[in-house]
Motif scaffolding. Structure first.
Motif, PDB file in Angstrom:
ATOM      1  N   ALA A 555       0.813  -1.212   0.000  1.00 13.24           N
ATOM      2  CA  ALA A 555       0.000   0.000   0.000  1.00 13.24           C
ATOM      3  C   ALA A 555       0.850   1.266   0.000  1.00 13.24           C
ATOM      4  CB  ALA A 555      -0.927  -0.015   1.210  1.00 13.24           C
ATOM      5  N   ALA A 556       2.162   1.102  -0.108  1.00  7.24           N
ATOM      6  CA  ALA A 556       3.039   2.270  -0.071  1.00  7.24           C
ATOM      7  C   ALA A 556       2.747   3.185  -1.264  1.00  7.24           C
ATOM      8  CB  ALA A 556       4.487   1.827  -0.098  1.00  7.24           C
ATOM      9  N   ASN A 557       3.141   4.449  -1.078  1.00 10.93           N
ATOM     10  CA  ASN A 557       2.723   5.478  -2.028  1.00 10.93           C
ATOM     11  C   ASN A 557       3.156   5.279  -3.466  1.00 10.93           C
ATOM     12  OD1 ASN A 557       1.047   6.988  -0.635  1.00 10.93           O
ATOM     13  ND2 ASN A 557       2.633   8.352   0.228  1.00 10.93           N
ATOM     14  N   ASN A 558       4.400   4.795  -3.667  1.00 11.12           N
ATOM     15  CA  ASN A 558       4.888   4.752  -5.033  1.00 11.12           C
ATOM     16  C   ASN A 558       4.425   3.528  -5.823  1.00 11.12           C
ATOM     17  OD1 ASN A 558       6.294   2.995  -3.563  1.00 11.12           O
ATOM     18  ND2 ASN A 558       8.348   3.756  -4.135  1.00 11.12           N
ATOM     19  N   GLU A 559       3.564   2.706  -5.233  1.00  9.67           N
ATOM     20  CA  GLU A 559       3.040   1.561  -5.978  1.00  9.67           C
ATOM     21  C   GLU A 559       1.979   2.028  -6.971  1.00  9.67           C
ATOM     22  OE1 GLU A 559       3.522  -1.872  -5.727  1.00  9.67           O
ATOM     23  OE2 GLU A 559       5.348  -1.420  -4.581  1.00  9.67           O
ATOM     24  N   LYS A 560       2.057   1.456  -8.146  1.00  9.01           N
ATOM     25  CA  LYS A 560       1.043   1.851  -9.139  1.00  9.01           C
ATOM     26  C   LYS A 560      -0.185   0.971  -8.967  1.00  9.01           C
ATOM     27  CE  LYS A 560       4.188   3.559 -12.625  1.00  9.01           C
ATOM     28  NZ  LYS A 560       5.201   2.914 -13.432  1.00  9.01           N
ATOM     29  N   ARG A 561      -1.017   1.331  -8.023  1.00  5.31           N
ATOM     30  CA  ARG A 561      -2.244   0.575  -7.813  1.00  5.31           C
ATOM     31  C   ARG A 561      -3.387   1.537  -7.578  1.00  5.31           C
ATOM     32  NH1 ARG A 561       0.827  -3.549  -4.820  1.00  5.31           N
ATOM     33  NH2 ARG A 561       0.544  -5.502  -5.969  1.00  5.31           N
ATOM     34  N   SER A 562      -4.605   1.094  -7.829  1.00  8.56           N
ATOM     35  CA  SER A 562      -5.752   1.963  -7.598  1.00  8.56           C
ATOM     36  C   SER A 562      -5.950   2.142  -6.106  1.00  8.56           C
ATOM     37  CB  SER A 562      -7.014   1.354  -8.201  1.00  8.56           C
ATOM     38  OG  SER A 562      -7.397   0.260  -7.410  1.00  8.56           O
ATOM     39  N   ILE A 563      -6.561   3.260  -5.715  1.00 11.59           N
ATOM     40  CA  ILE A 563      -6.783   3.559  -4.298  1.00 11.59           C
ATOM     41  C   ILE A 563      -7.539   2.425  -3.621  1.00 11.59           C
ATOM     42  CG2 ILE A 563      -8.018   5.102  -2.688  1.00 11.59           C
ATOM     43  CD1 ILE A 563      -5.693   6.535  -3.727  1.00 11.59           C
ATOM     44  N   SER A 564      -8.585   1.953  -4.279  1.00  7.02           N
ATOM     45  CA  SER A 564      -9.419   0.932  -3.619  1.00  7.02           C
ATOM     46  C   SER A 564      -8.625  -0.354  -3.389  1.00  7.02           C
ATOM     47  CB  SER A 564     -10.670   0.637  -4.439  1.00  7.02           C
ATOM     48  OG  SER A 564     -10.282   0.118  -5.690  1.00  7.02           O
ATOM     49  N   LYS A 565      -7.715  -0.703  -4.319  1.00  6.85           N
ATOM     50  CA  LYS A 565      -6.894  -1.901  -4.138  1.00  6.85           C
ATOM     51  C   LYS A 565      -5.947  -1.729  -2.951  1.00  6.85           C
ATOM     52  CE  LYS A 565      -5.908  -5.454  -7.113  1.00  6.85           C
ATOM     53  NZ  LYS A 565      -6.026  -5.853  -8.475  1.00  6.85           N
ATOM     54  N   LYS A 566      -5.370  -0.519  -2.855  1.00  8.10           N
ATOM     55  CA  LYS A 566      -4.469  -0.240  -1.752  1.00  8.10           C
ATOM     56  C   LYS A 566      -5.215  -0.350  -0.422  1.00  8.10           C
ATOM     57  CE  LYS A 566      -0.940   2.612  -3.848  1.00  8.10           C
ATOM     58  NZ  LYS A 566      -0.336   3.940  -3.912  1.00  8.10           N
ATOM     59  N   GLN A 567      -6.434   0.163  -0.410  1.00  5.36           N
ATOM     60  CA  GLN A 567      -7.210   0.100   0.832  1.00  5.36           C
ATOM     61  C   GLN A 567      -7.505  -1.356   1.222  1.00  5.36           C
ATOM     62  OE1 GLN A 567     -10.415   2.672  -0.260  1.00  5.36           O
ATOM     63  NE2 GLN A 567      -9.615   4.378   0.982  1.00  5.36           N
ATOM     64  N   ALA A 568      -7.822  -2.154   0.209  1.00  4.30           N
ATOM     65  CA  ALA A 568      -8.099  -3.577   0.480  1.00  4.30           C
ATOM     66  C   ALA A 568      -6.864  -4.247   1.082  1.00  4.30           C
ATOM     67  CB  ALA A 568      -8.512  -4.271  -0.804  1.00  4.30           C
ATOM     68  N   LEU A 569      -5.689  -3.934   0.489  1.00  2.19           N
ATOM     69  CA  LEU A 569      -4.443  -4.526   0.987  1.00  2.19           C
ATOM     70  C   LEU A 569      -4.159  -4.106   2.422  1.00  2.19           C
ATOM     71  CD1 LEU A 569      -2.079  -4.289  -2.063  1.00  2.19           C
ATOM     72  CD2 LEU A 569      -2.538  -6.333  -0.708  1.00  2.19           C
ATOM     73  N   LEU A 570      -4.402  -2.798   2.672  1.00  2.13           N
ATOM     74  CA  LEU A 570      -4.156  -2.299   4.018  1.00  2.13           C
ATOM     75  C   LEU A 570      -5.041  -3.004   5.035  1.00  2.13           C
ATOM     76  CD1 LEU A 570      -3.654   1.532   3.608  1.00  2.13           C
ATOM     77  CD2 LEU A 570      -2.095  -0.113   4.657  1.00  2.13           C
ATOM     78  N   ARG A 571      -6.286  -3.217   4.618  1.00  5.12           N
ATOM     79  CA  ARG A 571      -7.218  -3.904   5.532  1.00  5.12           C
ATOM     80  C   ARG A 571      -6.679  -5.299   5.872  1.00  5.12           C
ATOM     81  NH1 ARG A 571     -11.483  -1.674   2.797  1.00  5.12           N
ATOM     82  NH2 ARG A 571     -11.704  -3.494   1.442  1.00  5.12           N
ATOM     83  N   ARG A 572      -6.195  -5.962   4.822  1.00  8.69           N
ATOM     84  CA  ARG A 572      -5.699  -7.320   5.053  1.00  8.69           C
ATOM     85  C   ARG A 572      -4.461  -7.318   5.976  1.00  8.69           C
ATOM     86  NH1 ARG A 572      -4.376 -10.114  -0.151  1.00  8.69           N
ATOM     87  NH2 ARG A 572      -5.806  -8.624  -1.031  1.00  8.69           N
ATOM     88  N   GLN A 573      -3.594  -6.315   5.724  1.00 10.19           N
ATOM     89  CA  GLN A 573      -2.390  -6.250   6.560  1.00 10.19           C
ATOM     90  C   GLN A 573      -2.741  -5.964   8.017  1.00 10.19           C
ATOM     91  OE1 GLN A 573       0.391  -3.565   4.797  1.00 10.19           O
ATOM     92  NE2 GLN A 573       1.247  -5.178   3.518  1.00 10.19           N
ATOM     93  N   ASN A 574      -3.751  -5.116   8.224  1.00 10.24           N
ATOM     94  CA  ASN A 574      -4.172  -4.821   9.586  1.00 10.24           C
ATOM     95  C   ASN A 574      -4.697  -6.057  10.289  1.00 10.24           C
ATOM     96  OD1 ASN A 574      -3.486  -2.246  10.064  1.00 10.24           O
ATOM     97  ND2 ASN A 574      -5.329  -1.371   9.124  1.00 10.24           N
ATOM     98  N   LEU A 575      -5.447  -6.829   9.519  1.00 11.76           N
ATOM     99  CA  LEU A 575      -6.004  -8.066  10.049  1.00 11.76           C
ATOM    100  C   LEU A 575      -4.862  -8.978  10.517  1.00 11.76           C
ATOM    101  CD1 LEU A 575      -8.948  -9.008  10.102  1.00 11.76           C
ATOM    102  CD2 LEU A 575      -8.402 -10.463   8.153  1.00 11.76           C
ATOM    103  N   ASN A 576      -3.832  -9.070   9.650  1.00 10.32           N
ATOM    104  CA  ASN A 576      -2.674  -9.907   9.993  1.00 10.32           C
ATOM    105  C   ASN A 576      -1.999  -9.434  11.269  1.00 10.32           C
ATOM    106  OD1 ASN A 576      -2.725 -11.805   7.979  1.00 10.32           O
ATOM    107  ND2 ASN A 576      -1.821 -10.395   6.502  1.00 10.32           N
ATOM    108  N   LYS A 577      -1.924  -8.095  11.404  1.00  8.53           N
ATOM    109  CA  LYS A 577      -1.273  -7.547  12.589  1.00  8.53           C
ATOM    110  C   LYS A 577      -2.024  -7.955  13.838  1.00  8.53           C
ATOM    111  CE  LYS A 577       1.159  -3.511  11.103  1.00  8.53           C
ATOM    112  NZ  LYS A 577       0.915  -2.138  10.716  1.00  8.53           N
ATOM    113  N   ARG A 578      -3.366  -7.913  13.743  1.00  5.23           N
ATOM    114  CA  ARG A 578      -4.150  -8.256  14.919  1.00  5.23           C
ATOM    115  C   ARG A 578      -3.964  -9.744  15.276  1.00  5.23           C
ATOM    116  NH1 ARG A 578      -9.574  -6.734  13.511  1.00  5.23           N
ATOM    117  NH2 ARG A 578      -8.702  -5.222  12.075  1.00  5.23           N
ATOM    118  N   GLN A 579      -3.921 -10.550  14.240  1.00  9.49           N
ATOM    119  CA  GLN A 579      -3.675 -11.975  14.499  1.00  9.49           C
ATOM    120  C   GLN A 579      -2.319 -12.175  15.172  1.00  9.49           C
ATOM    121  OE1 GLN A 579      -4.031 -13.646  10.660  1.00  9.49           O
ATOM    122  NE2 GLN A 579      -6.219 -14.073  10.891  1.00  9.49           N
ATOM    123  N   ALA A 580      -1.384 -11.310  14.760  1.00  8.65           N
ATOM    124  CA  ALA A 580      -0.030 -11.458  15.284  1.00  8.65           C
ATOM    125  C   ALA A 580       0.004 -11.221  16.785  1.00  8.65           C
ATOM    126  CB  ALA A 580       0.897 -10.478  14.591  1.00  8.65           C
TER     127      ALA A 580
END
Ligand code: GTP
Length: 599
Positions: A555-580
């Motif tokens: 989800a870092a800024n310089n990735e060429k991805r659409s905003i909504s895709k980045k948001q989806a990825l961030l959500r998934r990463q947050n989920l992983n953090k909570r599991q951690a």
């Protein structure tokens, strides 16, 4: 066989000085085994022994030898292990012998274990026959070796010293003659009540406990009613016989003989090495002063790589076969159910690990080894009372501790003159305190006091490499002494990982914690999120790193991805953090191996 025609003897030597090779030669000359059987070193039939070239379990073989005087003699050879960790087995073998061949490699001369084993043989009251081996080698220094042997004790100053090559067989017939003429015959009375010493035992699931024994008085027959004097257990003789070196049944064993006995006893705890076997009807008055298996000195967690049950079964079988190895159940938050294993030393631990794999096909995860500490608590009612801690997780918090003591060894290092400086430098690096230096010709004997916790793989290999393989080491427990040690906890994702708790010397803490977290950074399996790893001593974080995430932050800024895709990825990463936060961190063996490499 008449007593005057029996000789019971061991071969004692420093590691690699050629015991097994000489044992093979003796069996070949006496035709105890055929040349083909000897193609592999027969006495060393455990796979680990082949891998390490070191004898672990003592083996015994009877050889029939027709001497130059025309008589046939029964030569019972008891093989002994050569490594520092196995003194216990050497003592057992010596207790069953009347004499010992002291074998010294002419290319290396007298070494630390030569002396240590000789002292054990002297204590057992054995007659010593000195033999110089490897005289075929271009590097053999026969005269110098002979001089060193003569200085070992007043008897050896006078003794005949044989020169042989166990490899080519040169001089071996003379050794057999010397065994007959120089070593004493056993004493004992066949008519006296049975008195036999157990010097080894194995467990067979079908036959029960099988013991190797030496008869000092009396005789034994099938179906005899016998008693183990220490455990008071009675049993019938199921089978008896001699070791050739395979078990060969016979009808009787008499005073002076060495052989085996199938007891049928299914509980191995009742049969202790060192116990005396006597007859129920005519018991002997005086049992042997039984010796206890030595206490384990090094401890480590043993955890299943696959399943717990197979590991448990394999470990239980191994403890029966090797009474100096002990286990007790323990559970780790990070690794699940497992065991705490107690060993005679680091090398013993390595052997057990390999035997598990080779004999049972079981892979085991071992945590970082530690010694036993005596922790004196601040609040203790009796200042002499202490807590015995052999698992770092149980080490109390620093706020509760008055002081701690740790086991200290006397280490004897023998090394060539030109390597002394390096050897001293490294031994002092491992907290050795020099007590004495003695000059023995070109060899120097250094005596140190050193904490047992410092004697790990690294110390051995360092000693070997700085001395080009020549330095040798023998150790003896001295005492418990006050130690400035602290508990080091590791936190991953801010929660303590119990399997990564260590006791370390306080002065080492700043450097060691740095190195430790750096190692962990590269060995702890990565996750999708960064994981902070902290090393904590007495409540303070002394070092920290972040284990980088498995993938870069999508989800870092310089990735060429659409905003909504980045948001989806961030959500998934947050989920992983909570599991951690639940901390299901994986700890493969590599993590512990990496820690073992730290200095
Ligand atoms: P541990 O069981 O490990 O204590 O060793 P060991 O004392 O039984 O020694 P082993 O018989 O395994 O011999 C060690 C090495 O020395 C082997 O590589 C042998 O081949 C070699 N060796 C043994 N005897 C002789 C000898 O007379 N001459 C030469 N040149 N090499 C020998």
């Amino acid at each position: 066989m008449e007593l005057t025609h029996i000789r019971n003897f061991s071969i004692i030597a420093h590691i690699d000085h050629g015991k097994s090779t000489l044992a093979d030669q003796i069996m070949a000359v006496t035709q105890t085994v055929s040349a083909r059987q000897l193609s592999d070193q027969l006495l060393d039939d455990l796979t680990v022994e082949k891998n390490h070239g070191v004898t672990v379990k003592a083996r015994t073989a009877r050889n029939l030898y027709q001497a130059d005087d025309g008589h046939v003699y029964e030569l019972n050879l008891i093989d002994t292990p050569g490594h520092v960790d196995f003194n216990y087995e050497v003592e057992k073998s010596l207790a069953a012998s009347d004499g010992a061949i002291l074998l010294v490699d002419a290319t290396q001369g007298v070494q630390a274990q030569t002396v240590a084993n000789l002292r054990l043989a002297e204590q057992a009251g054995l007659v010593i026959l000195p033999v110089i081996n490897k005289i075929d080698s271009v590097n053999a220094q026969i005269a110098a070796t002979e001089k060193q042997i003569r200085q070992l004790n007043p008897e050896l100053a006078q003794a005949p010293i044989l020169q042989i090559s166990a490899k080519t067989g040169q001089g071996v017939p003379e050794v057999l003659e010397a065994i007959v003429h120089y070593l004493p015959a056993p004493q004992g009375q066949v008519q006296a009540p049975l008195k036999a010493l157990i010097f080894d035992s194995v467990y067979d699931p079908f036959k029960g406990v099988i013991v190797n024994l030496r008869l000092f008085d009396g005789q034994l027959q099938q179906n005899d009613q016998l008693q183990l004097m220490a455990s008071q257990k009675t049993f019938h003789v199921h089978e008896l016989g001699i070791l050739t070196p395979d078990r060969t049944p016979t009808t009787t064993l008499k005073a002076g003989d060495v052989g085996y006995l199938i007891t049928g006893i299914k509980d191995p705890q009742q049969v202790r090495v060192g116990d005396t076997i006597t007859s129920v009807n005519h018991p002997t008055a005086q049992p042997f002063p039984g010796y206890q298996p030595p206490k384990p000195t090094v401890f480590t967690g043993l955890y299943p790589v696959k399943d717990y049950k197979t590991l448990k079964e394999a470990l239980q079988k191994l403890t029966l076969n090797d009474p100096s190895f002990q286990i007790s159940p323990e559970t780790s938050d990070a690794l699940g159910p497992g065991f705490r294993g107690g060993f005679l030393g680091i090398f013993h631990l390595q052997i057990i690990k390999e035997r598990l794999l080779n004999e049972f096909g079981v892979e085991v995860l071992t945590t970082v080894p530690n010694v036993t500490y005596h922790v004196h608590l601040a609040e203790a009612a009796d200042p002499k009372q202490f807590l015995t801690v052999n698992n770092p997780v149980r080490f109390p918090d620093f706020s509760q501790i008055n002081y701690v003591t740790e086991p200290i060894l006397r280490a004897t290092i023998v090394t060539p003159e030109n390597t002394v400086n390096n050897v001293m430098k490294w031994t002092e690096h491992y907290k050795g305190v020099l007590m004495d230096i003695q000059n023995q010709g070109q060899l120097i004997k250094l005596i140190y006091k050193i904490p047992l916790s410092e004697l790990d793989y690294n110390f051995f290999s360092r000693l070997k490499s700085t001395s080009h393989g020549y330095a040798s080491l023998s150790t003896k427990f001295l005492d418990y002494e006050p130690a400035d040690v602290v508990r080091l906890d590791v936190r991953v994702n801010y929660s303590r990982v119990d399997a990564l708790t260590f006791i370390i010397h306080r002065p080492d803490a700043p450097q060691l914690t740095q190195k430790l977290v750096t190692k962990l950074k590269y060995t702890i399996p990565r996750r999708l999120y960064p994981m902070p790893v902290q090393a904590v001593v007495e409540g303070k974080v002394l070092a920290r790193v972040d284990v980088p995430p498995l993938r870069k932050n999508a989800a870092a800024n310089n990735e060429k991805r659409s905003i909504s895709k980045k948001q989806a990825l961030l959500r998934r990463q947050n989920l992983n953090k909570r599991q951690a936060a639940h901390n299901d961190i994986e700890l493969p063996q590599e993590v512990f191996n990496a820690i073992l490499d730290l200095e």
